[in-house]
Design an enzyme around this catalytic site. Structure first.
Site, PDB file in Angstrom:
ATOM      1  CD  GLU A 110      -3.059  -1.157   2.050  1.00 52.70           C
ATOM      2  OE1 GLU A 110      -3.322  -0.179   2.773  1.00 52.70           O
ATOM      3  OE2 GLU A 110      -3.483  -2.309   2.239  1.00 52.70           O
ATOM      4  CG  HIS A 114       5.495   0.107  -3.459  1.00 51.23           C
ATOM      5  ND1 HIS A 114       5.549  -1.129  -2.859  1.00 51.23           N
ATOM      6  CD2 HIS A 114       6.780   0.563  -3.488  1.00 51.23           C
ATOM      7  CE1 HIS A 114       6.799  -1.414  -2.552  1.00 51.23           C
ATOM      8  NE2 HIS A 114       7.573  -0.404  -2.919  1.00 51.23           N
ATOM      9  N   GLY A 159       8.585   8.161  -1.680  1.00 50.41           N
ATOM     10  CA  GLY A 159       7.994   8.087  -0.347  1.00 50.41           C
ATOM     11  C   GLY A 159       8.899   8.690   0.718  1.00 50.41           C
ATOM     12  CB  SER A 219       9.140  -2.129   4.462  1.00 48.77           C
ATOM     13  OG  SER A 219      10.293  -2.702   3.877  1.00 48.77           O
TER      14      SER A 219
HETATM   15  P1  AMP Z   1      11.060   0.461  -2.682  1.00 51.65           P
HETATM   16  O1  AMP Z   1      10.305  -0.460  -3.576  1.00 51.65           O
HETATM   17  O2  AMP Z   1      11.122   0.012  -1.263  1.00 51.65           O
HETATM   18  O3  AMP Z   1      12.397   0.853  -3.257  1.00 51.65           O
HETATM   19  O4  AMP Z   1      10.223   1.804  -2.611  1.00 51.65           O
HETATM   20  C1  AMP Z   1       9.818   2.453  -3.792  1.00 51.65           C
HETATM   21  C2  AMP Z   1       9.209   3.780  -3.426  1.00 51.65           C
HETATM   22  O5  AMP Z   1       8.101   3.556  -2.557  1.00 51.65           O
HETATM   23  C3  AMP Z   1      10.165   4.696  -2.671  1.00 51.65           C
HETATM   24  O6  AMP Z   1       9.949   6.037  -3.079  1.00 51.65           O
HETATM   25  C4  AMP Z   1       9.752   4.490  -1.241  1.00 51.65           C
HETATM   26  O7  AMP Z   1      10.044   5.581  -0.395  1.00 51.65           O
HETATM   27  C5  AMP Z   1       8.263   4.314  -1.386  1.00 51.65           C
HETATM   28  N1  AMP Z   1       7.723   3.600  -0.222  1.00 51.65           N
HETATM   29  C6  AMP Z   1       8.120   2.417   0.276  1.00 51.65           C
HETATM   30  N2  AMP Z   1       7.432   2.104   1.403  1.00 51.65           N
HETATM   31  C7  AMP Z   1       6.606   3.142   1.629  1.00 51.65           C
HETATM   32  C8  AMP Z   1       5.655   3.445   2.644  1.00 51.65           C
HETATM   33  N3  AMP Z   1       5.417   2.620   3.659  1.00 51.65           N
HETATM   34  N4  AMP Z   1       4.976   4.607   2.564  1.00 51.65           N
HETATM   35  C9  AMP Z   1       5.219   5.470   1.531  1.00 51.65           C
HETATM   36  N5  AMP Z   1       6.087   5.243   0.551  1.00 51.65           N
HETATM   37  C10 AMP Z   1       6.782   4.101   0.599  1.00 51.65           C
END
Ligand code: AMP
Length: 270
Positions: free
Chosen positions: A35, A37, A148, A186
């Site tokens: 959620e 993402h 995020g 995450s």
């Molecule tokens: P990742 O797939 O973990 O590299 O994250 C991809 C994007 O999603 C990045 O900009 C993260 O900061 C964002 N993101 C990951 N987890 C969250 C979260 N719990 N709330 C908001 N954005 C998130």
């Protein structure tokens, strides 16, 4: 929804959409979407993007030796369905081979904001992040890209890269999406056992309790007594990321801690 694996094809499509006057948003991710993402896609919608391009790429260059690159969770089919349901108009699923051609030798290094925090703990991490994000910007030429707050240092580093290398786009930061328990969502939460998930709550609980003038030593001991191994707990100026002695307005307090083998990060803007 268009699905691309070939960078050239994505680039051609984005250029054509742009020529047609469409506003393009980019949402870079490593997949195993949750959620958090999806909230970035919602943000892109709310900001009236006509095309929302979600990239799903576990970027090998941003992992350090010994980190979880190999075992990072992946689920292409579920990610496609989630992107479609959330309203993405294109998904980009490159392979490491077509993102990094034979003898790839050009990297982007940000040398100020990436020195501390995760940059200090994960040498080369932000070099990998900046390089892949710069490539994604060149492939999609978005009007804006959504990141995020969960990865607060990353947002600041990318903003600096955009400023210093004259990328012509806006960076939008979306708030942290949490599980009902408070745990920041995450992809890595999938590594946690029920017991570890319980322990992890000390992080969001401790951060939420912070007020101006709170002591970081309290947060440190809360995390330790929950059984977490602290990687760092730091209070920094939210813009410059320079260390601040006192928790005060305009600061960001960031935590990285190991819960068993899983490294979790979270933060709060004071
Ligand atoms: P990742 O797939 O973990 O590299 O994250 C991809 C994007 O999603 C990045 O900009 C993260 O900061 C964002 N993101 C990951 N987890 C969250 C979260 N719990 N709330 C908001 N954005 C998130």
């Amino acid at each position: 929804m268009k699905v691309f694996t070939d960078p050239k094809k994505l680039q051609k499509w984005c250029a054509a959409r742009k020529l047609a006057g469409r506003k393009i948003a980019l949402v870079p991710t490593m997949g195993y979407l949750h959620e958090g993402h999806l909230s970035l896609i919602q943000k892109a919608k709310a900001k009236r993007a006509d095309e929302i391009v979600v990239s799903v790429f576990v970027n090998p260059v941003q992992f350090c030796p010994g980190e979880d690159y190999e075992k990072y969770p992946r689920d292409e089919k579920a990610d496609l369905a989630k992107c479609r349901a959330a309203g993405a108009t294109a998904v980009f699923f490159p392979t490491p081979k077509n993102m990094y051609l034979d003898r790839h030798s050009v990297y982007v290094c940000e040398e100020d904001l990436s020195k501390g925090l995760c940059g200090a703990r994960r040498p080369g991490h932000f070099r990998g992040v900046c390089t892949v994000v710069a490539k994604l910007f060149n492939l999609t030429h978005p009007d804006f890209a959504v990141f995020g707050q969960k990865d607060y240092q990353q947002v600041q580093v990318i903003r600096r890269m955009v400023r210093d290398l004259n990328f012509d786009l806006d960076i939008v930061m979306a708030p942290i999406v949490r599980e009902p328990s408070g745990l920041a969502r995450s992809s890595r939460n999938t590594y946690l056992s029920a017991e570890e998930k319980e322990k992890a709550l000390a992080i969001s609980r401790g951060l939420r309790a912070l007020k101006p003038n709170s002591k970081l030593s309290t947060l440190n001991s809360q995390l330790k007594s929950a059984g977490l191994r602290i990687d760092y707990v730091e209070c920094v100026d939210a813009q410059t990321l320079e260390p601040r002695k006192k928790v005060a307005k305009g600061c960001c307090v960031l935590v990285a801690a190991y819960d068993g083998k899983t490294r979790l990060i979270d933060n709060i803007l004071i």
